[in-house]
Design a protein around this motif. Structure first.
Motif, PDB file in Angstrom:
ATOM      1  N   THR A 186      34.668  45.804  55.522  1.00 46.93           N
ATOM      2  CA  THR A 186      33.992  44.529  55.754  1.00 46.93           C
ATOM      3  C   THR A 186      33.659  43.892  54.412  1.00 46.93           C
ATOM      4  OG1 THR A 186      33.009  45.348  57.807  1.00 46.93           O
ATOM      5  CG2 THR A 186      31.927  43.457  56.747  1.00 46.93           C
ATOM      6  N   PRO A 187      33.897  42.583  54.258  1.00 44.59           N
ATOM      7  CA  PRO A 187      33.541  41.933  52.992  1.00 44.59           C
ATOM      8  C   PRO A 187      32.104  42.244  52.595  1.00 44.59           C
ATOM      9  CG  PRO A 187      34.811  40.427  54.346  1.00 44.59           C
ATOM     10  CD  PRO A 187      34.553  41.640  55.195  1.00 44.59           C
TER      11      PRO A 187
ATOM     12  N   ARG B  22      40.053  44.692  46.907  1.00 39.70           N
ATOM     13  CA  ARG B  22      39.754  43.359  46.368  1.00 39.70           C
ATOM     14  C   ARG B  22      40.171  42.281  47.354  1.00 39.70           C
ATOM     15  NH1 ARG B  22      42.590  41.445  40.861  1.00 39.70           N
ATOM     16  NH2 ARG B  22      44.444  41.696  42.165  1.00 39.70           N
TER      17      ARG B  22
ATOM     18  N   ALA C 219      40.412  42.537  50.523  1.00 41.49           N
ATOM     19  CA  ALA C 219      39.543  42.598  51.703  1.00 41.49           C
ATOM     20  C   ALA C 219      38.148  42.045  51.442  1.00 41.49           C
ATOM     21  CB  ALA C 219      39.437  44.041  52.192  1.00 41.49           C
ATOM     22  N   GLY C 220      37.826  41.789  50.184  1.00 40.66           N
ATOM     23  CA  GLY C 220      36.530  41.205  49.861  1.00 40.66           C
ATOM     24  C   GLY C 220      35.422  42.210  49.645  1.00 40.66           C
TER      25      GLY C 220
END
Length: 366
Positions: free
Chosen positions: A184-185, A206, A208-209
């Motif tokens: 999850t970000p 990175r 994927a946040g």
């Protein structure tokens, strides 16, 4: 006739020799190999840490061009550019129909007993002997003969040397982030081991946040590569206070501790770095006598431990998407590839892997 790197005796390197591919059966595909990445998993078999029937041809991270297909093949055609994947799936078992294709044991994707072998070579007496196919592919060869469910067509504009590393390192690393962990970000990710798989995991985290991506590796050069791929922080994995550093950087521990090298100490570091409720994910092929565990207080803190074979991929869907990520500038495959070598240099490539000083070597075929 195709030239291949053959494992005859574990612990004694590979021998370059000629092999013969059979004619494709109904669901088989004959591929002209264009590039094959060298993976640490191959080294386990080459050095004898993991058993395998010999003679055999290692290599499982490859891309090429389809030369011929069997009568029932529907997914690819001659001339298609493809990436291969060792996760050959049957499409019918419990794992396949519940969306866990990476766990499929591949029933029906290999030739049955009594069928002619896919790969043969001349023996010392002038006859013919079978050559075992490793991990459904045997990609360190000028040609591969595989089941159609072990490859997928990709965009022909994709450079095949870079496409090859998607077949294992990137599928495993990115698949872990997107499929197994579903990061999850804003969550914090630790990656222990900055080889090809680890770097791909960092890159995907990175994308994927992830809020923080912490890379742990004892080699400074690899920690610098990790920064290029998206690590926000780095730690010397062998530092006495490595766990304390990671807890400080992550505000009390990481959400995801991902082991990407296959060593007991790195798995223990991933577990020790977790926050309450965090999960350790083991990707590396560890020595067969290794055990990884959670203590009583870890369990009371809701911590979890899992494996994620090949990133729990859905490769017919995942691979074209990863190619698209590269083509759009999101996925950095150029940094992961340290060198391009010929098949004749394959043993030197594995020697450099043993030294542990750089990322991926890729064998490029003419």
């Amino acid at each position: 006739m195709a030239k291949a790197a053959i494992l005859e005796t574990p612990g004694q390197g590979l021998v370059i020799g000629d092999v013969e591919m059979g004619e494709p059966l109904a669901h088989e595909v004959l591929i002209d190999t264009k590039a094959c990445g060298l993976c640490h998993s191959d080294l386990h078999f080459i050095d004898g840490a993991y058993p395998h029937a010999v003679p055999c041809i290692p290599g499982h991270e490859a891309a090429g061009v389809v030369r011929a297909v069997g009568s029932e093949v529907k997914t690819v055609k001659p001339g298609d550019h493809v990436v291969t994947c060792l996760s050959a799936f049957c499409g019918q078992c419990e794992f396949c129909v519940t969306g866990r294709m990476a766990l499929c044991l591949g029933a029906g994707t290999r030739r049955a007993k009594g069928d002619a072998p896919r790969i043969t070579r001349a023996d010392a007496s002038g006859g013919v002997e079978p050559v075992s196919q490793m991990l459904n592919l045997s990609a360190l060869s000028e040609q591969m003969l595989i089941h159609e469910n072990a490859c997928v067509a990709i965009d022909k504009d994709m450079p095949l040397d870079r496409a090859a590393v998607i077949g294992c390192a990137v599928t495993t690393g990115a698949g872990t982030i997107f499929n197994a962990c579903k990061v999850t970000p804003g969550e914090t990710v630790l990656v222990v081991g900055c080889g090809g798989v680890g770097l791909a995991t960092i890159n995907a985290a990175r994308i994927a946040g992830a809020g923080k991506v912490i890379a742990a590796d004892p080699i400074p050069e690899k920690r610098e590569l990790a920064k290029v791929l998206g690590a926000t922080d780095t730690v010397d994995a062998l530092a006495e206070d490595a766990v304390a550093q990671i807890h400080a950087l992550s505000g009390g521990g990481v959400h995801w501790g991902i082991e990407a090298v296959g060593r007991q100490a790195s798995a223990d570091l991933a577990v020790a770095s977790l926050r309450r409720g965090g999960t350790a994910v083991i990707l590396g092929m560890m020595p067969l006598d290794c055990k990884v565990g959670l203590g009583a207080m870890d369990l009371l803190g809701g911590k979890k431990l899992m494996g994620a074979i090949m990133g729990m991929n859905h490769f017919p869907v995942d691979l074209p998407r990863l190619v698209d990520f590269y083509m759009r500038g999101l996925l950095d495959l150029d940094t992961i590839i340290a060198e391009r070598i010929s098949l004749d240099q394959v043993n030197e490539g594995f020697d450099r892997m043993r030294e542990g000083s750089h990322a991926r070597s890729v064998v490029v075929f003419d």
